[in-house]
Motif scaffolding. Structure first.
Motif, short mmCIF file in Angstrom:
data_model
loop_
_atom_site.label_atom_id
_atom_site.label_comp_id
_atom_site.label_asym_id
_atom_site.label_seq_id
_atom_site.Cartn_x
_atom_site.Cartn_y
_atom_site.Cartn_z
N LYS A 3 0.84 -1.19 0.00
CA LYS A 3 0.00 0.00 0.00
C LYS A 3 0.88 1.25 0.00
CE LYS A 3 -4.20 -1.74 2.23
NZ LYS A 3 -3.80 -3.16 2.42
N VAL A 4 0.52 2.22 -0.82
CA VAL A 4 1.29 3.45 -0.97
C VAL A 4 0.47 4.66 -0.51
CG1 VAL A 4 2.40 5.02 -2.61
CG2 VAL A 4 2.63 2.55 -2.89
N VAL A 5 1.05 5.42 0.40
CA VAL A 5 0.50 6.71 0.78
C VAL A 5 1.35 7.78 0.10
CG1 VAL A 5 0.02 8.29 2.69
CG2 VAL A 5 -0.29 5.82 3.01
N ALA A 6 0.71 8.64 -0.66
CA ALA A 6 1.42 9.72 -1.35
C ALA A 6 1.22 11.03 -0.59
CB ALA A 6 0.92 9.87 -2.78
N LEU A 7 2.31 11.72 -0.32
CA LEU A 7 2.24 13.03 0.31
C LEU A 7 2.65 14.06 -0.75
CD1 LEU A 7 3.62 13.86 3.87
CD2 LEU A 7 3.39 15.54 2.06
N VAL A 8 1.68 14.84 -1.22
CA VAL A 8 1.90 15.78 -2.30
C VAL A 8 1.31 17.14 -1.95
CG1 VAL A 8 1.80 13.92 -4.03
CG2 VAL A 8 -0.26 15.23 -3.50
N THR A 9 1.60 18.11 -2.78
CA THR A 9 0.89 19.38 -2.74
C THR A 9 -0.12 19.35 -3.88
OG1 THR A 9 2.78 20.58 -1.80
CG2 THR A 9 1.09 21.90 -2.91
N SER A 10 -1.37 19.16 -3.57
CA SER A 10 -2.38 18.87 -4.59
C SER A 10 -2.48 19.96 -5.66
CB SER A 10 -3.74 18.65 -3.93
OG SER A 10 -3.72 17.48 -3.14
N LEU A 11 -2.51 21.22 -5.24
CA LEU A 11 -2.62 22.31 -6.21
C LEU A 11 -1.41 22.37 -7.12
CD1 LEU A 11 -4.14 25.16 -3.98
CD2 LEU A 11 -5.31 23.83 -5.75
N HIS A 12 -0.25 22.15 -6.56
CA HIS A 12 0.99 22.19 -7.35
C HIS A 12 1.04 21.01 -8.32
CE1 HIS A 12 4.99 23.40 -8.41
NE2 HIS A 12 5.53 22.27 -7.98
N SER A 13 0.66 19.83 -7.84
CA SER A 13 0.68 18.65 -8.69
C SER A 13 -0.30 18.78 -9.85
CB SER A 13 0.34 17.41 -7.87
OG SER A 13 0.40 16.24 -8.66
N ALA A 14 -1.48 19.30 -9.56
CA ALA A 14 -2.51 19.45 -10.60
C ALA A 14 -2.07 20.42 -11.70
CB ALA A 14 -3.82 19.92 -9.98
N ALA A 15 -1.28 21.42 -11.31
CA ALA A 15 -0.84 22.44 -12.27
C ALA A 15 0.46 22.07 -12.98
CB ALA A 15 -0.65 23.78 -11.55
N SER A 16 1.07 20.94 -12.60
CA SER A 16 2.38 20.56 -13.13
C SER A 16 2.27 19.40 -14.10
CB SER A 16 3.32 20.18 -11.98
OG SER A 16 3.45 21.23 -11.05
N ALA A 17 3.13 19.39 -15.10
CA ALA A 17 3.17 18.30 -16.08
C ALA A 17 4.11 17.21 -15.60
CB ALA A 17 3.64 18.82 -17.44
#
Length: 270
Positions: free
Chosen positions: A140-154
């Motif tokens: 099982k993988v838990v991802a810790l991201v910045t959602s707004l930054h990830s959504a705006a990034s390629a």
């Protein structure tokens, strides 16, 4: 409002975003506690400045064994900035396909393990491949991201997939796209990133909840504690005990890895 007040106000907003994720934090901590109670480990990986979150989890004061901090120096050694071992090389290596597989080749993974993969953008190749490989092995993988930054990034991957595409659960640091949060008068670029505030808060929420679950299960963790809190002798006992427990847990990750030998087959050596 001063720039100092601005950063503090935005940091409070980040804390509100994290508080709204309590159910996700509890679920992730339950997975982590299950792995630790099974005698296995939670693999924690981050490249670039996400290394900060890996070391925030373990080992440091207020933390405990059960987490495997995977920090690849070639991806995280920023002190020299330029020249040999400089930042340009680290940023290049962070997007080399196949590097994650070389790192994980060192560990005998189990479906009883869990993983926490940290990447603010969630778009660099190595952390994305790391999560993909964990999932392929039933972890099982838990991802810790910045959602707004990830959504705006390629994504840097050829197929366009991101870390969140290989996550069983996603935690959001609450920082803005681009990370930096404060605009200074007459400066056209923002300063002062927020993902560290959010990331460190999430890490310690996970840590606290995991400790609660382990304690309720009858296996309270040996927490690295300061002498000013528990006394010198107790502090030494806790540090030594926690480090030894880590050694015993990590030994399982190496014992049967890769090509077997007479040593791994437990044959007597005379």
């Amino acid at each position: 409002m001063s720039v100092i007040q601005d950063f503090i106000a935005k940091s409070r907003q980040i804390l509100d975003t994290i508080e709204a994720q309590q159910a996700q934090i509890q679920q992730a901590a339950q997975w982590f506690a299950d792995s630790i109670l099974a005698g296995r480990m939670v693999h924690v990986f981050g490249s670039g400045h996400s290394r900060i979150m890996v070391e925030e989890m373990w080992p440091r004061y207020g933390s405990f064994a059960g987490f495997n901090p995977i920090v690849e120096l070639s991806l995280t050694f920023h002190n020299l900035v330029v020249g040999a071992n400089g930042q340009r090389q680290a940023m290049f290596l962070e997007n080399v396909p196949g590097f994650a597989e070389r790192i994980l080749r060192n560990f005998d993974l189990s479906e009883a393990d869990t993983a926490l993969v940290i990447s603010s953008s969630g778009t660099n190749v190595v952390p994305v491949e790391m999560a993909e490989l964990f999932q392929k092995r039933g972890i099982k993988v838990v991802a810790l991201v910045t959602s707004l930054h990830s959504a705006a990034s390629a994504s840097k991957r050829a197929d366009g997939r991101k870390l969140t595409d290989f996550a069983d659960l996603i935690l959001d640091t609450g920082a803005p796209a681009g990370d930096a949060m404060v605009y200074v008068p007459n400066l056209d670029t923002p300063v002062a990133p927020g993902s560290t505030v959010g990331g460190a808060t999430l890490i310690n929420c996970l840590k606290a909840e995991t400790a609660r679950l382990l304690t309720e299960a009858g296996h309270p963790p040996k927490v690295l504690s300061a002498a000013v809190v528990v006394g010198t002798q107790r502090a030494v006992e806790l540090f030594e005990g926690a480090y030894d427990e880590h050694a015993h847990r990590i030994a399982k990750m190496y014992e049967k890895v890769g090509i077997q030998s007479y040593v791994s087959e437990n044959k007597a050596i005379h």
